[in-house]
Design a protein around this motif. Sequence first.
Motif, PDB file in Angstrom:
ATOM      1  N   GLU A 148       0.804  -1.222   0.000  1.00 26.86           N
ATOM      2  CA  GLU A 148       0.000   0.000   0.000  1.00 26.86           C
ATOM      3  C   GLU A 148       0.840   1.276   0.000  1.00 26.86           C
ATOM      4  OE1 GLU A 148      -2.628  -0.377   3.357  1.00 26.86           O
ATOM      5  OE2 GLU A 148      -3.934  -1.792   2.313  1.00 26.86           O
ATOM      6  N   THR A 149       2.064   1.197   0.496  1.00 25.96           N
ATOM      7  CA  THR A 149       2.912   2.397   0.592  1.00 25.96           C
ATOM      8  C   THR A 149       4.013   2.444  -0.460  1.00 25.96           C
ATOM      9  OG1 THR A 149       4.409   1.335   2.187  1.00 25.96           O
ATOM     10  CG2 THR A 149       2.511   2.568   3.082  1.00 25.96           C
ATOM     11  N   ARG A 150       4.085   1.417  -1.294  1.00 25.89           N
ATOM     12  CA  ARG A 150       5.207   1.297  -2.228  1.00 25.89           C
ATOM     13  C   ARG A 150       5.432   2.554  -3.074  1.00 25.89           C
ATOM     14  NH1 ARG A 150       5.231  -3.924  -4.562  1.00 25.89           N
ATOM     15  NH2 ARG A 150       6.976  -4.320  -3.182  1.00 25.89           N
ATOM     16  N   GLU A 151       4.418   3.038  -3.758  1.00 32.48           N
ATOM     17  CA  GLU A 151       4.595   4.194  -4.657  1.00 32.48           C
ATOM     18  C   GLU A 151       5.066   5.434  -3.901  1.00 32.48           C
ATOM     19  OE1 GLU A 151       4.612   4.107  -7.984  1.00 32.48           O
ATOM     20  OE2 GLU A 151       4.320   1.957  -7.712  1.00 32.48           O
ATOM     21  N   ARG A 152       4.462   5.687  -2.735  1.00 40.78           N
ATOM     22  CA  ARG A 152       4.867   6.871  -1.962  1.00 40.78           C
ATOM     23  C   ARG A 152       6.272   6.716  -1.418  1.00 40.78           C
ATOM     24  NH1 ARG A 152       0.422   9.681   1.493  1.00 40.78           N
ATOM     25  NH2 ARG A 152       1.927  11.378   1.375  1.00 40.78           N
ATOM     26  N   ARG A 153       6.638   5.510  -0.965  1.00 42.89           N
ATOM     27  CA  ARG A 153       7.995   5.291  -0.468  1.00 42.89           C
ATOM     28  C   ARG A 153       9.015   5.506  -1.580  1.00 42.89           C
ATOM     29  NH1 ARG A 153       9.150   0.427   0.588  1.00 42.89           N
ATOM     30  NH2 ARG A 153       7.204  -0.600   0.041  1.00 42.89           N
ATOM     31  N   ILE A 154       8.712   5.032  -2.770  1.00 43.60           N
ATOM     32  CA  ILE A 154       9.627   5.227  -3.901  1.00 43.60           C
ATOM     33  C   ILE A 154       9.787   6.713  -4.194  1.00 43.60           C
ATOM     34  CG2 ILE A 154       9.868   4.899  -6.400  1.00 43.60           C
ATOM     35  CD1 ILE A 154       8.627   2.082  -5.993  1.00 43.60           C
ATOM     36  N   GLY A 155       8.687   7.460  -4.198  1.00 40.30           N
ATOM     37  CA  GLY A 155       8.764   8.904  -4.444  1.00 40.30           C
ATOM     38  C   GLY A 155       9.579   9.624  -3.395  1.00 40.30           C
ATOM     39  N   ILE A 156       9.350   9.293  -2.131  1.00 41.23           N
ATOM     40  CA  ILE A 156      10.107   9.918  -1.043  1.00 41.23           C
ATOM     41  C   ILE A 156      11.580   9.542  -1.146  1.00 41.23           C
ATOM     42  CG2 ILE A 156      10.429   9.921   1.466  1.00 41.23           C
ATOM     43  CD1 ILE A 156       7.326   9.525   1.647  1.00 41.23           C
ATOM     44  N   ALA A 157      11.857   8.286  -1.464  1.00 38.73           N
ATOM     45  CA  ALA A 157      13.247   7.841  -1.598  1.00 38.73           C
ATOM     46  C   ALA A 157      13.951   8.596  -2.725  1.00 38.73           C
ATOM     47  CB  ALA A 157      13.304   6.330  -1.851  1.00 38.73           C
ATOM     48  N   ARG A 158      13.275   8.788  -3.852  1.00 39.81           N
ATOM     49  CA  ARG A 158      13.892   9.529  -4.963  1.00 39.81           C
ATOM     50  C   ARG A 158      14.221  10.958  -4.555  1.00 39.81           C
ATOM     51  NH1 ARG A 158      10.012   7.010  -9.451  1.00 39.81           N
ATOM     52  NH2 ARG A 158      11.303   5.216  -9.979  1.00 39.81           N
ATOM     53  N   GLU A 159      13.291  11.610  -3.865  1.00 38.77           N
ATOM     54  CA  GLU A 159      13.545  12.971  -3.386  1.00 38.77           C
ATOM     55  C   GLU A 159      14.753  12.991  -2.451  1.00 38.77           C
ATOM     56  OE1 GLU A 159      10.205  15.085  -1.642  1.00 38.77           O
ATOM     57  OE2 GLU A 159       8.854  13.866  -2.856  1.00 38.77           O
ATOM     58  N   ALA A 160      14.775  12.065  -1.499  1.00 38.86           N
ATOM     59  CA  ALA A 160      15.866  12.018  -0.521  1.00 38.86           C
ATOM     60  C   ALA A 160      17.198  11.699  -1.188  1.00 38.86           C
ATOM     61  CB  ALA A 160      15.558  10.989   0.563  1.00 38.86           C
ATOM     62  N   GLU A 161      17.188  10.779  -2.147  1.00 42.31           N
ATOM     63  CA  GLU A 161      18.430  10.416  -2.838  1.00 42.31           C
ATOM     64  C   GLU A 161      18.985  11.608  -3.606  1.00 42.31           C
ATOM     65  OE1 GLU A 161      17.328   6.889  -5.037  1.00 42.31           O
ATOM     66  OE2 GLU A 161      17.183   5.714  -3.188  1.00 42.31           O
ATOM     67  N   HIS A 162      18.109  12.387  -4.190  1.00 43.08           N
ATOM     68  CA  HIS A 162      18.548  13.589  -4.909  1.00 43.08           C
ATOM     69  C   HIS A 162      19.074  14.633  -3.923  1.00 43.08           C
ATOM     70  CE1 HIS A 162      18.686  16.687  -7.966  1.00 43.08           C
ATOM     71  NE2 HIS A 162      18.016  17.480  -7.153  1.00 43.08           N
ATOM     72  N   ARG A 163      18.373  14.821  -2.836  1.00 41.22           N
ATOM     73  CA  ARG A 163      18.713  15.856  -1.864  1.00 41.22           C
ATOM     74  C   ARG A 163      19.951  15.513  -1.027  1.00 41.22           C
ATOM     75  NH1 ARG A 163      14.850  19.578   0.934  1.00 41.22           N
ATOM     76  NH2 ARG A 163      16.039  20.462   2.648  1.00 41.22           N
ATOM     77  N   PHE A 164      20.049  14.257  -0.572  1.00 44.84           N
ATOM     78  CA  PHE A 164      21.107  13.877   0.368  1.00 44.84           C
ATOM     79  C   PHE A 164      22.207  13.023  -0.248  1.00 44.84           C
ATOM     80  CE2 PHE A 164      17.234  14.521   2.940  1.00 44.84           C
ATOM     81  CZ  PHE A 164      17.669  15.597   3.693  1.00 44.84           C
ATOM     82  N   ARG A 165      22.081  12.677  -1.524  1.00 43.90           N
ATOM     83  CA  ARG A 165      23.110  11.920  -2.258  1.00 43.90           C
ATOM     84  C   ARG A 165      23.446  10.577  -1.612  1.00 43.90           C
ATOM     85  NH1 ARG A 165      22.056  14.845  -6.194  1.00 43.90           N
ATOM     86  NH2 ARG A 165      23.106  16.801  -6.544  1.00 43.90           N
ATOM     87  N   ARG A 166      22.409   9.904  -1.114  1.00 37.25           N
ATOM     88  CA  ARG A 166      22.563   8.557  -0.558  1.00 37.25           C
ATOM     89  C   ARG A 166      21.330   7.750  -0.948  1.00 37.25           C
ATOM     90  NH1 ARG A 166      24.004  11.463   4.715  1.00 37.25           N
ATOM     91  NH2 ARG A 166      26.249  11.275   4.836  1.00 37.25           N
ATOM     92  N   LYS A 167      21.494   6.450  -1.083  1.00 34.15           N
ATOM     93  CA  LYS A 167      20.370   5.559  -1.356  1.00 34.15           C
ATOM     94  C   LYS A 167      19.527   5.420  -0.089  1.00 34.15           C
ATOM     95  CE  LYS A 167      20.961   4.327  -5.608  1.00 34.15           C
ATOM     96  NZ  LYS A 167      19.947   4.687  -6.581  1.00 34.15           N
TER      97      LYS A 167
END
Length: 172
Positions: free
Chosen positions: A67-86
């Motif tokens: 149920e949270t997969r799409e939102r988690r992926i979106g948040i992860a992409r934002e964080a990876e761009h912002r903080f330069r970590r997976k």
Amino acid sequence: MDAEEQLKGWFTGRLPEGWFTGRPEIVLDREEITVLGALPPLTVADDLPDVEKAAALEGYVERFREETRERRIGIAREAEHRFRRKVSWGVTAGEETVMFTTLSVPVMTRLRQPERQVLDTLVAAGVARSRSDALAWCVRLVGKHTDTWLADLRDALQHVDRVRAAGPDVVD
């Protein structure tokens, strides 16, 4: 503001309310950010026999994951761009911790023959499939038995980082 505090604050503000009970645990190193949240208790499983309760918790975790997969992926992409970590995700449900994703990072080391023999023994005994797996097994074992000491060491390193950050800027 300390970079780690900023990162934790960002996730606290970015994650949807209701996903977890309380603030999630955010663990980071040079390559990875791990977000580990506690799911609300699954009260419908309280009166079930142990086998059914375990299966209900497993289903509960899988439902949350889907149920949270799409939102988690979106948040992860934002964080990876912002903080330069997976970003890796996991949850705790009851007494169980389930990791959805984790990062496996190669680490280079040089070992002398006695140390290689330890790894080769673990491989020969079937404890590990390869020297790499054997080394990871050894690291997990040491980490498990020295949690308090490693936590104290990490706290000391965070203090060093704060003192460094508060120091004067060096001009070339």
